[in-house]
Design a protein around this motif. Structure first.
Motif, PDB file in Angstrom:
ATOM      1  N   UNK A  85     -11.262 -12.284 -13.048  1.00 60.00           N
ATOM      2  CA  UNK A  85     -10.226 -13.308 -13.034  1.00 60.00           C
ATOM      3  C   UNK A  85      -8.875 -12.616 -13.191  1.00 60.00           C
ATOM      4  N   UNK A  86      -7.998 -12.811 -12.201  1.00 56.60           N
ATOM      5  CA  UNK A  86      -6.701 -12.146 -12.235  1.00 56.60           C
ATOM      6  C   UNK A  86      -5.645 -13.041 -11.613  1.00 56.60           C
ATOM      7  N   UNK A  87      -4.484 -13.070 -12.222  1.00 55.05           N
ATOM      8  CA  UNK A  87      -3.380 -13.879 -11.691  1.00 55.05           C
ATOM      9  C   UNK A  87      -2.871 -13.319 -10.371  1.00 55.05           C
ATOM     10  N   UNK A  88      -2.876 -11.996 -10.238  1.00 55.65           N
ATOM     11  CA  UNK A  88      -2.354 -11.349  -9.046  1.00 55.65           C
ATOM     12  C   UNK A  88      -3.408 -10.440  -8.423  1.00 55.65           C
ATOM     13  N   UNK A  89      -3.493 -10.460  -7.097  1.00 51.89           N
ATOM     14  CA  UNK A  89      -4.407  -9.558  -6.407  1.00 51.89           C
ATOM     15  C   UNK A  89      -3.843  -9.205  -5.028  1.00 51.89           C
ATOM     16  N   UNK A  90      -4.185  -8.013  -4.587  1.00 50.98           N
ATOM     17  CA  UNK A  90      -3.820  -7.535  -3.258  1.00 50.98           C
ATOM     18  C   UNK A  90      -5.059  -6.977  -2.593  1.00 50.98           C
ATOM     19  N   UNK A  91      -5.138  -7.120  -1.276  1.00 51.25           N
ATOM     20  CA  UNK A  91      -6.235  -6.529  -0.508  1.00 51.25           C
ATOM     21  C   UNK A  91      -5.623  -5.709   0.618  1.00 51.25           C
ATOM     22  N   UNK A  92      -6.000  -4.432   0.686  1.00 46.62           N
ATOM     23  CA  UNK A  92      -5.509  -3.550   1.741  1.00 46.62           C
ATOM     24  C   UNK A  92      -6.645  -3.206   2.697  1.00 46.62           C
ATOM     25  N   UNK A  93      -6.408  -3.435   3.971  1.00 51.47           N
ATOM     26  CA  UNK A  93      -7.339  -3.048   5.030  1.00 51.47           C
ATOM     27  C   UNK A  93      -7.050  -1.588   5.379  1.00 51.47           C
ATOM     28  N   UNK A  94      -7.939  -0.690   4.973  1.00 51.22           N
ATOM     29  CA  UNK A  94      -7.678   0.741   5.097  1.00 51.22           C
ATOM     30  C   UNK A  94      -8.694   1.402   6.021  1.00 51.22           C
ATOM     31  N   UNK A  95      -8.828   0.810   7.211  1.00 52.00           N
ATOM     32  CA  UNK A  95      -9.716   1.442   8.193  1.00 52.00           C
ATOM     33  C   UNK A  95      -9.041   2.671   8.785  1.00 52.00           C
ATOM     34  N   UNK A  96      -9.523   3.147   9.902  1.00 52.81           N
ATOM     35  CA  UNK A  96      -9.129   4.463  10.413  1.00 52.81           C
ATOM     36  C   UNK A  96      -7.620   4.657  10.495  1.00 52.81           C
ATOM     37  N   UNK A  97      -6.867   3.600  10.827  1.00 53.55           N
ATOM     38  CA  UNK A  97      -5.410   3.739  10.967  1.00 53.55           C
ATOM     39  C   UNK A  97      -4.707   3.943   9.634  1.00 53.55           C
ATOM     40  N   UNK A  98      -5.350   3.557   8.540  1.00 56.31           N
ATOM     41  CA  UNK A  98      -4.790   3.779   7.220  1.00 56.31           C
ATOM     42  C   UNK A  98      -3.737   2.760   6.814  1.00 56.31           C
ATOM     43  N   UNK A  99      -3.348   2.826   5.550  1.00 61.55           N
ATOM     44  CA  UNK A  99      -2.326   1.950   4.979  1.00 61.55           C
ATOM     45  C   UNK A  99      -1.006   2.701   4.938  1.00 61.55           C
ATOM     46  N   UNK A 100       0.035   2.091   5.444  1.00 63.21           N
ATOM     47  CA  UNK A 100       1.343   2.754   5.522  1.00 63.21           C
ATOM     48  C   UNK A 100       2.186   2.452   4.282  1.00 63.21           C
ATOM     49  N   UNK A 101       3.183   3.295   4.014  1.00 68.37           N
ATOM     50  CA  UNK A 101       4.123   2.986   2.922  1.00 68.37           C
ATOM     51  C   UNK A 101       4.804   1.638   3.106  1.00 68.37           C
ATOM     52  N   UNK A 102       5.104   1.268   4.349  1.00 71.64           N
ATOM     53  CA  UNK A 102       5.748  -0.024   4.600  1.00 71.64           C
ATOM     54  C   UNK A 102       4.835  -1.182   4.195  1.00 71.64           C
ATOM     55  N   UNK A 103       3.535  -1.033   4.457  1.00 72.26           N
ATOM     56  CA  UNK A 103       2.585  -2.086   4.081  1.00 72.26           C
ATOM     57  C   UNK A 103       2.531  -2.253   2.571  1.00 72.26           C
ATOM     58  N   UNK A 104       2.562  -1.137   1.863  1.00 71.88           N
ATOM     59  CA  UNK A 104       2.556  -1.208   0.403  1.00 71.88           C
ATOM     60  C   UNK A 104       3.850  -1.853  -0.097  1.00 71.88           C
ATOM     61  N   UNK A 105       4.971  -1.493   0.496  1.00 73.91           N
ATOM     62  CA  UNK A 105       6.251  -2.074   0.100  1.00 73.91           C
ATOM     63  C   UNK A 105       6.262  -3.585   0.317  1.00 73.91           C
ATOM     64  N   UNK A 106       5.698  -4.035   1.440  1.00 75.54           N
ATOM     65  CA  UNK A 106       5.637  -5.483   1.707  1.00 75.54           C
ATOM     66  C   UNK A 106       4.790  -6.186   0.655  1.00 75.54           C
ATOM     67  N   UNK A 107       3.665  -5.574   0.309  1.00 73.41           N
ATOM     68  CA  UNK A 107       2.777  -6.174  -0.690  1.00 73.41           C
ATOM     69  C   UNK A 107       3.469  -6.273  -2.038  1.00 73.41           C
ATOM     70  N   UNK A 108       4.155  -5.213  -2.436  1.00 72.60           N
ATOM     71  CA  UNK A 108       4.866  -5.231  -3.703  1.00 72.60           C
ATOM     72  C   UNK A 108       6.003  -6.249  -3.684  1.00 72.60           C
ATOM     73  N   UNK A 109       6.649  -6.378  -2.536  1.00 72.54           N
ATOM     74  CA  UNK A 109       7.694  -7.384  -2.408  1.00 72.54           C
ATOM     75  C   UNK A 109       7.154  -8.786  -2.592  1.00 72.54           C
ATOM     76  N   UNK A 110       5.939  -9.025  -2.100  1.00 70.74           N
ATOM     77  CA  UNK A 110       5.321 -10.324  -2.288  1.00 70.74           C
ATOM     78  C   UNK A 110       5.047 -10.621  -3.751  1.00 70.74           C
ATOM     79  N   UNK A 111       4.653  -9.607  -4.497  1.00 70.09           N
ATOM     80  CA  UNK A 111       4.419  -9.804  -5.927  1.00 70.09           C
ATOM     81  C   UNK A 111       5.733 -10.072  -6.660  1.00 70.09           C
TER      82      UNK A 111
END
Length: 205
Positions: free
Chosen positions: A166-192
């Motif tokens: 049980x958590x108030x905040x959660x993120x899910x990253x799709x990290x298949x072959x193309x990987x997760x970019x710094x921009x994707x992480x920044x967007x996620x953090x911005x959402x929080x």
């Protein structure tokens, strides 16, 4: 006092937890706490003293019954010490043993005397079986040999072990072959950061 976050970065072997965890740490200024870095030397010494294989984890009863919990207690205490001085933390560890306990994060905060302003964020890193297997083979760790010996069984067990925290905040990253970019992480953090009153379950692709 303002909220200080503890990011629990979880996912099966080969999902790319460490890549995502390091990106989070860089962008938030968090202390990066990797269970392997913090504990491996002591774990290997304990396994040797017990007369067991220092590299085996999954099939080592002594590790499973005695040592694993000590590893997690150690990194959660390290997290407390950082949170207590106002520094966010990123915890890079599987945590799979504890997924079935919905109240686990509250238990952690109480048992380890985390400060009241500490707020957990569950960060789930996902990938496909083939990508994960290729990553595990490429890293060449002795502790992964039992996983690779029957990869299909390992992967199915990992998929069946759903995280029920049980958590108030959660993120899910799709990290298949193309990987997760710094921009994707920044967007996620911005959402929080954009709305602390909501409970996002944001999937980042």
């Amino acid at each position: 006092m303002s909220v200080t976050r503890a990011y629990f970065v979880i996912g099966p072997a080969g999902s790319g937890k460490s890549t995502v965890a390091r990106l989070l740490a860089r962008q938030t200024g968090a202390a990066y706490i990797d269970k392997d870095t913090a504990c491996t030397r002591f774990t290997e010494a304990l396994l040797e003293l017990a007369g067991t294989d220092r590299s085996e984890r999954d099939l080592n009863p002594y590790y499973q019954s005695t040592v694993m919990d000590l590893e997690y207690l150690t990194i959660l205490d390290l997290a407390r010490d950082n949170l207590a001085v106002g520094r966010p933390v990123v915890l890079d560890a599987p945590f799979g043993r504890y997924f079935s306990r919905p109240g686990y994060l509250a238990e952690v905060a109480e048992r380890h005397s985390w400060p009241r302003h500490a707020e957990p964020v569950v960060v789930r890193v996902e990938t496909d079986s083939d990508t994960a297997q290729a990553r595990v083979r490429a890293r060449g760790c002795a502790r992964d040999l039992s996983k690779l010996a029957d990869w299909d069984a390992f992967w199915q067990k990992a998929q069946d072990n759903a995280c029920r925290w049980s958590s108030r905040h959660s993120l899910v990253f799709d990290n298949r072959a193309d990987g997760v970019t710094p921009d994707a992480v920044a967007r996620a953090l911005g959402g929080l950061a954009g709305d602390d009153s909501r409970a996002p379950g944001l999937t980042v692709r």
